[in-house]
Scaffold this motif. Sequence first.
Motif, PDB file in Angstrom:
ATOM      1  N   UNK A  45      90.344 -11.244 -30.578  1.00 18.72           N
ATOM      2  CA  UNK A  45      91.591 -10.698 -31.113  1.00 18.72           C
ATOM      3  C   UNK A  45      92.789 -11.200 -30.305  1.00 18.72           C
ATOM      4  N   UNK A  46      92.654 -11.182 -28.973  1.00 17.21           N
ATOM      5  CA  UNK A  46      93.749 -11.651 -28.122  1.00 17.21           C
ATOM      6  C   UNK A  46      94.051 -13.122 -28.382  1.00 17.21           C
ATOM      7  N   UNK A  65     106.851  -5.833 -32.359  1.00 19.45           N
ATOM      8  CA  UNK A  65     106.067  -4.893 -33.173  1.00 19.45           C
ATOM      9  C   UNK A  65     104.695  -5.465 -33.484  1.00 19.45           C
ATOM     10  N   UNK A  66     104.622  -6.764 -33.716  1.00 16.24           N
ATOM     11  CA  UNK A  66     103.344  -7.417 -34.002  1.00 16.24           C
ATOM     12  C   UNK A  66     102.391  -7.276 -32.815  1.00 16.24           C
ATOM     13  N   UNK A  67     102.890  -7.548 -31.609  1.00 15.95           N
ATOM     14  CA  UNK A  67     102.053  -7.450 -30.423  1.00 15.95           C
ATOM     15  C   UNK A  67     101.600  -6.016 -30.180  1.00 15.95           C
ATOM     16  N   UNK A  68     102.533  -5.066 -30.307  1.00 18.67           N
ATOM     17  CA  UNK A  68     102.187  -3.660 -30.099  1.00 18.67           C
ATOM     18  C   UNK A  68     101.166  -3.206 -31.141  1.00 18.67           C
ATOM     19  N   UNK A  69     101.401  -3.592 -32.403  1.00 13.63           N
ATOM     20  CA  UNK A  69     100.493  -3.216 -33.476  1.00 13.63           C
ATOM     21  C   UNK A  69      99.102  -3.772 -33.268  1.00 13.63           C
ATOM     22  N   UNK A  70      99.022  -5.028 -32.825  1.00 20.75           N
ATOM     23  CA  UNK A  70      97.725  -5.657 -32.589  1.00 20.75           C
ATOM     24  C   UNK A  70      96.966  -4.973 -31.453  1.00 20.75           C
ATOM     25  N   UNK A  71      97.662  -4.734 -30.346  1.00 24.20           N
ATOM     26  CA  UNK A  71      97.021  -4.089 -29.207  1.00 24.20           C
ATOM     27  C   UNK A  71      96.571  -2.672 -29.554  1.00 24.20           C
ATOM     28  N   UNK A  72      97.423  -1.951 -30.285  1.00 21.48           N
ATOM     29  CA  UNK A  72      97.083  -0.583 -30.684  1.00 21.48           C
ATOM     30  C   UNK A  72      95.894  -0.574 -31.631  1.00 21.48           C
ATOM     31  N   UNK A  73      95.866  -1.536 -32.545  1.00 25.28           N
ATOM     32  CA  UNK A  73      94.768  -1.631 -33.498  1.00 25.28           C
ATOM     33  C   UNK A  73      93.438  -1.839 -32.777  1.00 25.28           C
ATOM     34  N   UNK A  74      93.449  -2.716 -31.772  1.00 24.11           N
ATOM     35  CA  UNK A  74      92.232  -2.994 -30.997  1.00 24.11           C
ATOM     36  C   UNK A  74      91.779  -1.756 -30.236  1.00 24.11           C
ATOM     37  N   UNK A  82      93.847   0.677 -38.726  1.00 19.65           N
ATOM     38  CA  UNK A  82      94.853  -0.014 -39.536  1.00 19.65           C
ATOM     39  C   UNK A  82      96.018   0.905 -39.890  1.00 19.65           C
ATOM     40  N   UNK A  83      95.721   2.134 -40.292  1.00 21.06           N
ATOM     41  CA  UNK A  83      96.772   3.083 -40.659  1.00 21.06           C
ATOM     42  C   UNK A  83      97.698   3.370 -39.485  1.00 21.06           C
ATOM     43  N   UNK A  84      97.115   3.619 -38.329  1.00 22.55           N
ATOM     44  CA  UNK A  84      97.915   3.947 -37.151  1.00 22.55           C
ATOM     45  C   UNK A  84      98.757   2.750 -36.701  1.00 22.55           C
ATOM     46  N   UNK A  85      98.131   1.584 -36.593  1.00 23.55           N
ATOM     47  CA  UNK A  85      98.857   0.393 -36.141  1.00 23.55           C
ATOM     48  C   UNK A  85      99.921  -0.028 -37.146  1.00 23.55           C
TER      49      UNK A  85
END
Length: 206
Positions: free
Chosen positions: A81-82, A147-156, A179-182
């Motif tokens: 993912x990273x 937002x993309x980076x935060x969303x990706x990290x949160x999703x993981x 997915x919903x949260x991120x």
Amino acid sequence: MGSKKQTLFIALAAIFLTNAILAELIGVKIFSMESTLGLAPANINILGYTLDFNLTAGVMIWPVVFITTDIINEYFGKKGVKRISFIAIGCISYAFLMIFLVTKLSPADFWMDVNNTDTEGNYFNMNFAFNKIYTQGLGIIVGSIIAFLIGQLLDVIVFQRLRKVTGEKMVWLRATGSTLISQLVDSFVVLAIAFYILAPLSLIHI
């Protein structure tokens, strides 16, 4: 087996990158969720600010990105993912750079004169409209990448936490939940950064 796994990663990466870049490009449009659904504005008052459900059009595609992230997370872990996330940031930055350079090209005269009226017969400057749409300001560009980076990290993180609880079962739960949260956090972060924190920069056209 290794070859099949590599092919799977390439296919998922292609889906991920295509939708991530497309989401960034269409994300310059802000739409009203209430109006789209035929509802009255929410007018939620938080700390003196009146908030409605005005979202970036990118929310139409970001779920695909986050679901793809979950699949990559399932088969390739955090490392996969990273890796794809940083590649995506590079591709998105490159896309914005190319768009910036294109807006600096001198428009052809005939292009400026073609289809330069709207449905009501009002004149508009084609080149100005093009530049206005594709260069919405530094605020949105910065906001979308953060937002993309935060969303990706949160999703993981959410996906991995749910996986510890559910084990190998209920893949749909951890995929949907993360997915919903991120997605929710991503949408609010980009709007907050672009239109509140960096609002002055959003008015500077690059």
